[in-house]
Design a protein around this motif. Structure first.
Motif, PDB file in Angstrom:
ATOM      1  N   UNK A  18       0.837  -1.196   0.000  1.00 42.01           N
ATOM      2  CA  UNK A  18       0.000   0.000   0.000  1.00 42.01           C
ATOM      3  C   UNK A  18       0.867   1.239   0.000  1.00 42.01           C
ATOM      4  N   UNK A  19       0.412   2.287  -0.625  1.00 45.85           N
ATOM      5  CA  UNK A  19       1.109   3.557  -0.534  1.00 45.85           C
ATOM      6  C   UNK A  19       0.520   4.349   0.620  1.00 45.85           C
ATOM      7  N   UNK A  20      -0.638   4.924   0.422  1.00 47.09           N
ATOM      8  CA  UNK A  20      -1.234   5.672   1.520  1.00 47.09           C
ATOM      9  C   UNK A  20      -2.298   4.858   2.237  1.00 47.09           C
ATOM     10  N   UNK A  21      -3.028   4.048   1.511  1.00 46.38           N
ATOM     11  CA  UNK A  21      -4.129   3.327   2.122  1.00 46.38           C
ATOM     12  C   UNK A  21      -4.194   1.929   1.527  1.00 46.38           C
ATOM     13  N   UNK A  22      -4.853   1.040   2.245  1.00 49.70           N
ATOM     14  CA  UNK A  22      -5.193  -0.275   1.709  1.00 49.70           C
ATOM     15  C   UNK A  22      -6.645  -0.513   2.063  1.00 49.70           C
ATOM     16  N   UNK A  23      -7.316  -1.244   1.220  1.00 50.65           N
ATOM     17  CA  UNK A  23      -8.730  -1.483   1.444  1.00 50.65           C
ATOM     18  C   UNK A  23      -8.953  -2.870   2.020  1.00 50.65           C
ATOM     19  N   UNK A  24      -9.639  -2.882   3.155  1.00 47.70           N
ATOM     20  CA  UNK A  24     -10.055  -4.134   3.775  1.00 47.70           C
ATOM     21  C   UNK A  24     -11.383  -4.570   3.199  1.00 47.70           C
ATOM     22  N   UNK A  25     -11.558  -5.873   3.102  1.00 49.16           N
ATOM     23  CA  UNK A  25     -12.861  -6.434   2.712  1.00 49.16           C
ATOM     24  C   UNK A  25     -13.339  -7.345   3.830  1.00 49.16           C
ATOM     25  N   UNK A  26     -14.591  -7.284   4.208  1.00 48.05           N
ATOM     26  CA  UNK A  26     -15.066  -8.226   5.232  1.00 48.05           C
ATOM     27  C   UNK A  26     -14.961  -9.661   4.717  1.00 48.05           C
ATOM     28  N   UNK A  27     -14.524 -10.571   5.586  1.00 46.34           N
ATOM     29  CA  UNK A  27     -14.586 -12.002   5.258  1.00 46.34           C
ATOM     30  C   UNK A  27     -15.752 -12.648   5.989  1.00 46.34           C
ATOM     31  N   UNK A  28     -16.413 -11.898   6.846  1.00 46.18           N
ATOM     32  CA  UNK A  28     -17.566 -12.407   7.577  1.00 46.18           C
ATOM     33  C   UNK A  28     -18.093 -11.324   8.494  1.00 46.18           C
ATOM     34  N   UNK A  29     -19.096 -11.716   9.294  1.00 51.85           N
ATOM     35  CA  UNK A  29     -19.762 -10.772  10.181  1.00 51.85           C
ATOM     36  C   UNK A  29     -20.032 -11.451  11.509  1.00 51.85           C
ATOM     37  N   UNK A  30     -19.889 -10.696  12.591  1.00 50.76           N
ATOM     38  CA  UNK A  30     -20.229 -11.222  13.909  1.00 50.76           C
ATOM     39  C   UNK A  30     -21.741 -11.159  14.090  1.00 50.76           C
ATOM     40  N   UNK A  31     -22.331 -12.284  14.487  1.00 46.62           N
ATOM     41  CA  UNK A  31     -23.747 -12.337  14.873  1.00 46.62           C
ATOM     42  C   UNK A  31     -23.771 -12.619  16.368  1.00 46.62           C
ATOM     43  N   UNK A  32     -24.196 -11.596  17.132  1.00 42.65           N
ATOM     44  CA  UNK A  32     -24.143 -11.655  18.601  1.00 42.65           C
ATOM     45  C   UNK A  32     -25.471 -11.236  19.174  1.00 42.65           C
ATOM     46  N   UNK A  33     -25.756 -11.719  20.384  1.00 40.77           N
ATOM     47  CA  UNK A  33     -26.954 -11.265  21.101  1.00 40.77           C
ATOM     48  C   UNK A  33     -26.769  -9.850  21.641  1.00 40.77           C
ATOM     49  N   UNK A  34     -25.546  -9.324  21.581  1.00 42.74           N
ATOM     50  CA  UNK A  34     -25.268  -7.974  22.089  1.00 42.74           C
ATOM     51  C   UNK A  34     -25.096  -7.026  20.912  1.00 42.74           C
ATOM     52  N   UNK A  35     -25.959  -5.993  20.841  1.00 44.82           N
ATOM     53  CA  UNK A  35     -25.891  -5.028  19.740  1.00 44.82           C
ATOM     54  C   UNK A  35     -25.396  -3.666  20.207  1.00 44.82           C
ATOM     55  N   UNK A  36     -25.480  -3.403  21.499  1.00 44.97           N
ATOM     56  CA  UNK A  36     -25.170  -2.077  22.049  1.00 44.97           C
ATOM     57  C   UNK A  36     -23.750  -2.085  22.606  1.00 44.97           C
ATOM     58  N   UNK A  37     -22.843  -1.274  22.038  1.00 46.22           N
ATOM     59  CA  UNK A  37     -21.462  -1.268  22.536  1.00 46.22           C
ATOM     60  C   UNK A  37     -21.391  -0.949  24.029  1.00 46.22           C
ATOM     61  N   UNK A  38     -22.352  -0.147  24.521  1.00 48.73           N
ATOM     62  CA  UNK A  38     -22.341   0.193  25.946  1.00 48.73           C
ATOM     63  C   UNK A  38     -22.621  -1.005  26.841  1.00 48.73           C
ATOM     64  N   UNK A  39     -23.248  -2.026  26.265  1.00 47.96           N
ATOM     65  CA  UNK A  39     -23.584  -3.226  27.034  1.00 47.96           C
ATOM     66  C   UNK A  39     -22.568  -4.348  26.831  1.00 47.96           C
ATOM     67  N   UNK A  40     -21.588  -4.137  25.951  1.00 41.02           N
ATOM     68  CA  UNK A  40     -20.641  -5.211  25.623  1.00 41.02           C
ATOM     69  C   UNK A  40     -19.581  -5.348  26.705  1.00 41.02           C
ATOM     70  N   UNK A  41     -19.061  -6.568  26.864  1.00 40.81           N
ATOM     71  CA  UNK A  41     -17.921  -6.794  27.760  1.00 40.81           C
ATOM     72  C   UNK A  41     -16.697  -6.086  27.189  1.00 40.81           C
ATOM     73  N   UNK A  42     -15.732  -5.747  28.073  1.00 38.02           N
ATOM     74  CA  UNK A  42     -14.522  -5.063  27.590  1.00 38.02           C
ATOM     75  C   UNK A  42     -13.559  -6.029  26.911  1.00 38.02           C
ATOM     76  N   UNK A  43     -13.567  -7.294  27.336  1.00 39.17           N
ATOM     77  CA  UNK A  43     -12.749  -8.319  26.686  1.00 39.17           C
ATOM     78  C   UNK A  43     -13.567  -9.604  26.652  1.00 39.17           C
ATOM     79  N   UNK A  44     -13.143 -10.525  25.765  1.00 37.10           N
ATOM     80  CA  UNK A  44     -13.906 -11.752  25.582  1.00 37.10           C
ATOM     81  C   UNK A  44     -14.020 -12.592  26.835  1.00 37.10           C
ATOM     82  N   UNK A  45     -13.015 -12.489  27.740  1.00 35.06           N
ATOM     83  CA  UNK A  45     -13.039 -13.319  28.950  1.00 35.06           C
ATOM     84  C   UNK A  45     -13.644 -12.575  30.134  1.00 35.06           C
ATOM     85  N   UNK A  46     -14.372 -11.495  29.843  1.00 33.86           N
ATOM     86  CA  UNK A  46     -15.021 -10.731  30.908  1.00 33.86           C
ATOM     87  C   UNK A  46     -16.543 -10.776  30.734  1.00 33.86           C
TER      88      UNK A  46
END
Lengths: 137, 137
Positions: free
Chosen positions: A1-29
């Motif tokens: 890349x020179x200035x930027x590179x483009x990411x492409x999604x390879x998938x999507x997270x499907x979770x029961x949690x949609x609100x970042x304010x309600x999410x755990x800070x780490x996976x083991x919390x």
């Protein structure tokens, strides 16, 4: 890349949690198990994943603020403002999430994995095995 | 992101190794110490990094082939072709490199770090601390 590179999604997270304010800070919390729904054209890249595998999910934390360079760690105002490269804040120049999970079940293009704090709809950008010792690679 | 997200380099790897064919396969397999030269406008994000810190460097493996979905692991044709998400191949849909290093010295915007297999000129896209146990976060 020179200035930027483009990411492409390879998938999507499907979770029961949609609100970042309600999410755990780490996976083991207290984060829930989630599903990674693979994009069909990259599904062959996941052909050799097996239940029990220890994996690293890389995600794109699409709700983050990319202009933030320093934060109070874990949002605790009693802790001094700290440059984001010394923290796991989602707010950072390239908001890539790194999540260690265990693969629980493979259901076609749907990978069921253990506790992950990324919210519903988070793009997944890569999946890697946790590296064993050099003689196991 | 909808379809794509744009990464911006936060720094560049400066290494004595420029040829991918001569690079170590992993940082602990004989890779040299390298310098991460930070982009000036994000340098404040690194203000709280200290020598001795254990870090994860995320890089953009700009020489990789993004259309490869399966490989012989470690290029060994005696090993069966394997989907790239079960390998650490640089060739993958989003070629993000993940490197565990130790910070050796901070010299202004130049971070000297221990063994890293990324070649000279590789863009650095994020720096994160290795997470301690939950009570140390």
């Amino acid at each position: 890349m020179n200035d930027v590179a483009q990411l492409r999604p390879v998938g999507w997270v499907r979770s029961s949690v949609a609100d970042p304010g309600a999410a755990a800070r780490q996976g083991d919390e207290g984060a829930p198990d989630v599903v990674v729904e693979l994009v069909p054209d990259v599904a062959p890249a996941a052909a050799d994943l097996r239940p029990g595998d220890e994996l690293l999910l890389l995600t794109w934390l699409h709700l983050a603020d990319r202009d933030t360079l320093a934060v109070h760690p874990r949002g605790d105002v009693d802790r001094p403002v700290t440059g984001v490269f010394a923290t796991r804040s989602p707010d950072r120049p390239n908001p890539i999430g790194l999540h260690r999970v265990q693969l629980l079940e493979v259901d076609g293009p749907r990978l069921h994995v253990s506790g992950c704090e990324a919210v519903d709809g988070t793009p997944v950008i890569d999946i890697k095995p946790v590296l064993g010792t050099a003689d196991e690679r």
